[in-house]
Design a protein around this motif. Structure first.
Motif, PDB file in Angstrom:
ATOM      1  N   GLU A 183      36.847  45.620  38.497  1.00  0.00           N
ATOM      2  CA  GLU A 183      36.558  46.797  37.682  1.00  0.00           C
ATOM      3  C   GLU A 183      36.379  48.028  38.558  1.00  0.00           C
ATOM      4  OE1 GLU A 183      33.359  46.331  34.984  1.00  0.00           O
ATOM      5  OE2 GLU A 183      34.255  44.663  33.889  1.00  0.00           O
ATOM      6  N   GLU A 184      35.865  47.842  39.759  1.00  0.00           N
ATOM      7  CA  GLU A 184      35.645  48.963  40.672  1.00  0.00           C
ATOM      8  C   GLU A 184      36.968  49.633  41.044  1.00  0.00           C
ATOM      9  OE1 GLU A 184      33.835  51.775  43.011  1.00  0.00           O
ATOM     10  OE2 GLU A 184      32.998  50.434  41.500  1.00  0.00           O
ATOM     11  N   ASP A 185      38.043  48.824  41.182  1.00  0.00           N
ATOM     12  CA  ASP A 185      39.352  49.405  41.488  1.00  0.00           C
ATOM     13  C   ASP A 185      39.790  50.377  40.397  1.00  0.00           C
ATOM     14  OD1 ASP A 185      39.757  47.948  43.884  1.00  0.00           O
ATOM     15  OD2 ASP A 185      40.331  46.187  42.733  1.00  0.00           O
ATOM     16  N   PHE A 186      39.496  50.043  39.144  1.00  0.00           N
ATOM     17  CA  PHE A 186      39.859  50.923  38.032  1.00  0.00           C
ATOM     18  C   PHE A 186      38.974  52.172  38.023  1.00  0.00           C
ATOM     19  CE2 PHE A 186      41.907  47.082  36.756  1.00  0.00           C
ATOM     20  CZ  PHE A 186      42.944  47.456  35.922  1.00  0.00           C
ATOM     21  N   ARG A 187      37.682  51.983  38.246  1.00  0.00           N
ATOM     22  CA  ARG A 187      36.753  53.120  38.168  1.00  0.00           C
ATOM     23  C   ARG A 187      37.023  54.157  39.251  1.00  0.00           C
ATOM     24  NH1 ARG A 187      32.779  48.908  37.506  1.00  0.00           N
ATOM     25  NH2 ARG A 187      32.255  48.623  35.306  1.00  0.00           N
ATOM     26  N   LYS A 188      37.213  53.694  40.488  1.00  0.00           N
ATOM     27  CA  LYS A 188      37.358  54.659  41.585  1.00  0.00           C
ATOM     28  C   LYS A 188      38.681  55.408  41.522  1.00  0.00           C
ATOM     29  CE  LYS A 188      39.084  51.369  45.066  1.00  0.00           C
ATOM     30  NZ  LYS A 188      38.752  50.667  46.322  1.00  0.00           N
ATOM     31  N   ASN A 189      39.647  54.886  40.756  1.00  0.00           N
ATOM     32  CA  ASN A 189      40.922  55.583  40.582  1.00  0.00           C
ATOM     33  C   ASN A 189      41.046  56.236  39.205  1.00  0.00           C
ATOM     34  OD1 ASN A 189      42.576  54.930  43.111  1.00  0.00           O
ATOM     35  ND2 ASN A 189      41.882  52.907  42.490  1.00  0.00           N
ATOM     36  N   ASP A 190      39.928  56.229  38.436  1.00  0.00           N
ATOM     37  CA  ASP A 190      39.874  56.870  37.109  1.00  0.00           C
ATOM     38  C   ASP A 190      40.917  56.311  36.149  1.00  0.00           C
ATOM     39  OD1 ASP A 190      37.788  58.703  37.858  1.00  0.00           O
ATOM     40  OD2 ASP A 190      39.279  59.825  38.982  1.00  0.00           O
ATOM     41  N   LEU A 191      41.200  55.007  36.248  1.00  0.00           N
ATOM     42  CA  LEU A 191      42.190  54.367  35.387  1.00  0.00           C
ATOM     43  C   LEU A 191      41.540  53.803  34.132  1.00  0.00           C
ATOM     44  CD1 LEU A 191      43.962  52.457  38.277  1.00  0.00           C
ATOM     45  CD2 LEU A 191      45.082  54.202  36.867  1.00  0.00           C
ATOM     46  N   ASN A 192      42.334  53.768  33.039  1.00  0.00           N
ATOM     47  CA  ASN A 192      41.839  53.144  31.808  1.00  0.00           C
ATOM     48  C   ASN A 192      41.598  51.657  32.038  1.00  0.00           C
ATOM     49  OD1 ASN A 192      41.742  55.337  30.037  1.00  0.00           O
ATOM     50  ND2 ASN A 192      43.919  55.193  29.576  1.00  0.00           N
ATOM     51  N   LEU A 193      40.493  51.163  31.518  1.00  0.00           N
ATOM     52  CA  LEU A 193      40.166  49.741  31.609  1.00  0.00           C
ATOM     53  C   LEU A 193      40.003  49.212  30.198  1.00  0.00           C
ATOM     54  CD1 LEU A 193      39.426  47.281  33.369  1.00  0.00           C
ATOM     55  CD2 LEU A 193      37.063  48.080  33.342  1.00  0.00           C
ATOM     56  N   PHE A 194      40.889  48.285  29.795  1.00  0.00           N
ATOM     57  CA  PHE A 194      40.911  47.808  28.428  1.00  0.00           C
ATOM     58  C   PHE A 194      40.174  46.483  28.234  1.00  0.00           C
ATOM     59  CE2 PHE A 194      44.750  50.436  28.907  1.00  0.00           C
ATOM     60  CZ  PHE A 194      44.473  51.394  27.939  1.00  0.00           C
ATOM     61  N   TRP A 195      39.667  45.918  29.306  1.00  0.00           N
ATOM     62  CA  TRP A 195      38.892  44.691  29.190  1.00  0.00           C
ATOM     63  C   TRP A 195      37.823  44.703  30.275  1.00  0.00           C
ATOM     64  CZ3 TRP A 195      43.665  44.958  31.392  1.00  0.00           C
ATOM     65  CH2 TRP A 195      43.784  44.486  32.694  1.00  0.00           C
ATOM     66  N   SER A 196      36.871  43.789  30.160  1.00  0.00           N
ATOM     67  CA  SER A 196      35.772  43.725  31.117  1.00  0.00           C
ATOM     68  C   SER A 196      35.760  42.344  31.769  1.00  0.00           C
ATOM     69  CB  SER A 196      34.442  43.992  30.407  1.00  0.00           C
ATOM     70  OG  SER A 196      33.357  43.880  31.304  1.00  0.00           O
ATOM     71  N   PHE A 197      35.480  42.315  33.066  1.00  0.00           N
ATOM     72  CA  PHE A 197      35.374  41.035  33.761  1.00  0.00           C
ATOM     73  C   PHE A 197      34.293  41.129  34.828  1.00  0.00           C
ATOM     74  CE2 PHE A 197      39.070  43.518  35.040  1.00  0.00           C
ATOM     75  CZ  PHE A 197      38.875  43.739  36.390  1.00  0.00           C
ATOM     76  N   GLN A 198      33.487  40.074  34.910  1.00  0.00           N
ATOM     77  CA  GLN A 198      32.348  40.063  35.819  1.00  0.00           C
ATOM     78  C   GLN A 198      32.768  39.884  37.271  1.00  0.00           C
ATOM     79  OE1 GLN A 198      29.221  40.715  34.810  1.00  0.00           O
ATOM     80  NE2 GLN A 198      30.088  41.030  32.758  1.00  0.00           N
ATOM     81  N   LYS A 199      33.790  39.045  37.497  1.00  0.00           N
ATOM     82  CA  LYS A 199      34.257  38.771  38.846  1.00  0.00           C
ATOM     83  C   LYS A 199      35.684  39.275  39.011  1.00  0.00           C
ATOM     84  CE  LYS A 199      31.470  34.556  39.380  1.00  0.00           C
ATOM     85  NZ  LYS A 199      31.513  33.096  39.675  1.00  0.00           N
ATOM     86  N   PRO A 200      36.104  39.563  40.251  1.00  0.00           N
ATOM     87  CA  PRO A 200      37.493  39.974  40.457  1.00  0.00           C
ATOM     88  C   PRO A 200      38.468  38.912  39.959  1.00  0.00           C
ATOM     89  CG  PRO A 200      36.186  40.378  42.432  1.00  0.00           C
ATOM     90  CD  PRO A 200      35.330  39.576  41.499  1.00  0.00           C
ATOM     91  N   ILE A 201      39.556  39.350  39.364  1.00  0.00           N
ATOM     92  CA  ILE A 201      40.616  38.429  38.961  1.00  0.00           C
ATOM     93  C   ILE A 201      41.718  38.481  40.012  1.00  0.00           C
ATOM     94  CG2 ILE A 201      40.119  38.648  36.508  1.00  0.00           C
ATOM     95  CD1 ILE A 201      42.496  40.542  36.290  1.00  0.00           C
ATOM     96  N   HIS A 202      42.569  37.463  40.037  1.00  0.00           N
ATOM     97  CA  HIS A 202      43.618  37.383  41.041  1.00  0.00           C
ATOM     98  C   HIS A 202      44.978  37.344  40.364  1.00  0.00           C
ATOM     99  CE1 HIS A 202      40.107  36.064  43.350  1.00  0.00           C
ATOM    100  NE2 HIS A 202      40.753  36.495  44.413  1.00  0.00           N
ATOM    101  N   MET A 203      45.772  38.379  40.633  1.00  0.00           N
ATOM    102  CA  MET A 203      47.149  38.402  40.151  1.00  0.00           C
ATOM    103  C   MET A 203      48.037  37.733  41.187  1.00  0.00           C
ATOM    104  SD  MET A 203      47.671  42.161  38.504  1.00  0.00           S
ATOM    105  CE  MET A 203      49.375  41.712  38.152  1.00  0.00           C
ATOM    106  N   LYS A 204      48.927  36.868  40.723  1.00  0.00           N
ATOM    107  CA  LYS A 204      49.809  36.175  41.647  1.00  0.00           C
ATOM    108  C   LYS A 204      50.896  37.109  42.176  1.00  0.00           C
ATOM    109  CE  LYS A 204      49.184  31.518  39.763  1.00  0.00           C
ATOM    110  NZ  LYS A 204      49.869  30.332  39.208  1.00  0.00           N
ATOM    111  N   HIS A 205      51.401  36.769  43.345  1.00  0.00           N
ATOM    112  CA  HIS A 205      52.502  37.517  43.936  1.00  0.00           C
ATOM    113  C   HIS A 205      53.651  37.644  42.935  1.00  0.00           C
ATOM    114  CE1 HIS A 205      55.599  38.747  46.800  1.00  0.00           C
ATOM    115  NE2 HIS A 205      56.362  37.816  46.260  1.00  0.00           N
ATOM    116  N   GLY A 206      54.156  38.869  42.774  1.00  0.00           N
ATOM    117  CA  GLY A 206      55.271  39.108  41.866  1.00  0.00           C
ATOM    118  C   GLY A 206      54.857  39.473  40.457  1.00  0.00           C
ATOM    119  N   GLU A 207      53.583  39.278  40.100  1.00  0.00           N
ATOM    120  CA  GLU A 207      53.136  39.666  38.759  1.00  0.00           C
ATOM    121  C   GLU A 207      52.983  41.178  38.678  1.00  0.00           C
ATOM    122  OE1 GLU A 207      50.758  35.741  37.098  1.00  0.00           O
ATOM    123  OE2 GLU A 207      49.593  37.377  37.970  1.00  0.00           O
TER     124      GLU A 207
END
Length: 313
Positions: A125-149
């Motif tokens: 969530e911090e990545d979204f906040r510090k770049n002023d991006l819209n956040l459409f969901w909430s998550f307590q822990k970082p999620i991991h996107m796989k390579h190529g996603e």
């Protein structure tokens, strides 16, 4: 009297396994076979001829255990030696993506090319906040996107970012776009072409980047263009405290249906010009040494700041 023996000779593609005072034992690297004796002696201060390690003549030479890979490994326990044509399979850790073939083959003492495991991209969530991006969901822990996603970003109303909106996870790295305000503020030093000592002055222009464009011009001219319909801009001229000049002279060179409000900041008084005439103007700086112009116009508005004549100082 026994002569001292020099260092024993080196053998290409082989090593000295054991060494005693007057004799050594050689072994060849895997994939090579020895020509000559494994053991040589030193006699009268000279070593006998060392053996040679030649490539194995046959294709059926065995392999060592398969090479290790980062963030992954073989799915079965490794052996010390694998027969020709043996196969082994690799697997990556969770969230890692394999690049290359999972199965490798032993051929002539060598394994085929092993795969590699590409890292996921952690997103918080911090990545979204510090770049002023819209956040459409909430998550307590970082999620991991796989390579190529891929992930499509968006900005709040009144903000923008340079395309593309879609970003891709690339082996643990993802570039986050940063949302920028459509209200842009740019400050540059005024460089009067006829007055070098005036360069300490500064002009700051605030405008909506989708409605108004600052056109290239010379160093003492501000030229604005409305992209469609009408545009507006606010620019402030800050007088240098180091200079004794108290007046600002400027020339309106181009004006289309313009309304110009001139403010003297902390002072309540101000001046409004409706469709100001093309020509020269002169103002005295207030105590805070800044004058603000709020301009609404269509098509183009151009203003040039010039050297003050001696009679106006």
């Amino acid at each position: 009297l026994q002569l001292q023996c020099p260092h024993p000779p080196e053998v290409d593609n082989g090593i000295i396994r054991t060494q005693y005072k007057h004799r050594v034992y050689y072994i060849c690297d895997r994939g090579y076979i020895m020509e000559g004796s494994h053991e040589i002696k030193c006699i009268n201060g000279k070593w006998l001829e060392a053996p040679k390690c030649n490539p194995h003549p046959g294709p059926n030479f065995p392999c060592d255990h398969p090479p290790g890979i980062e963030n992954g490994g073989t799915i079965s326990l490794t052996q010390s030696e694998y027969a020709h044509n043996s196969r082994e399979t690799y697997k990556c850790q969770d969230s890692y993506v394999m690049e290359g073939k999972a199965e490798v083959t032993c051929s002539g003492g060598k394994w085929s090319t092993v795969p590699r495991c590409l890292a996921p991209c952690p997103i918080s969530e911090e990545d979204f906040r510090k770049n002023d991006l819209n956040l459409f969901w909430s998550f307590q822990k970082p999620i991991h996107m796989k390579h190529g996603e891929r992930l499509i970003f968006s900005c709040p109303n009144g903000f923008y970012f340079e395309p593309p909106a879609e970003r891709i996870c690339n082996n643990g790295r993802m570039e986050f776009p940063k949302c920028l305000s459509e209200e842009s503020k740019t400050c540059t030093g005024l460089q009067y072409s006829e007055c070098p000592i005036c360069t300490q002055s500064e002009i700051c222009v605030q405008h909506h980047i989708k409605k108004v464009e600052i056109l290239p011009s010379d160093a003492s001219t501000l030229s604005l263009m409305a992209k469609s319909g009408s545009g507006s801009a606010i620019f402030t001229v800050q007088h240098s405290h180091k200079s004794n000049r108290k007046n600002l002279k400027f020339t309106i060179k181009e004006s289309s249906n313009a309304v110009v409000n001139v403010g003297f900041n902390r002072e309540s008084r101000g001046i409004q010009y409706n469709n100001p005439a093309i020509g020269d103007y002169c103002f005295t700086f207030p105590k805070d040494n800044s004058i603000t112009f709020n301009v609404t116009f269509s098509r183009n508005f151009t203003i040039r700041f010039d050297r003050l004549k001696q009679s106006l100082i």
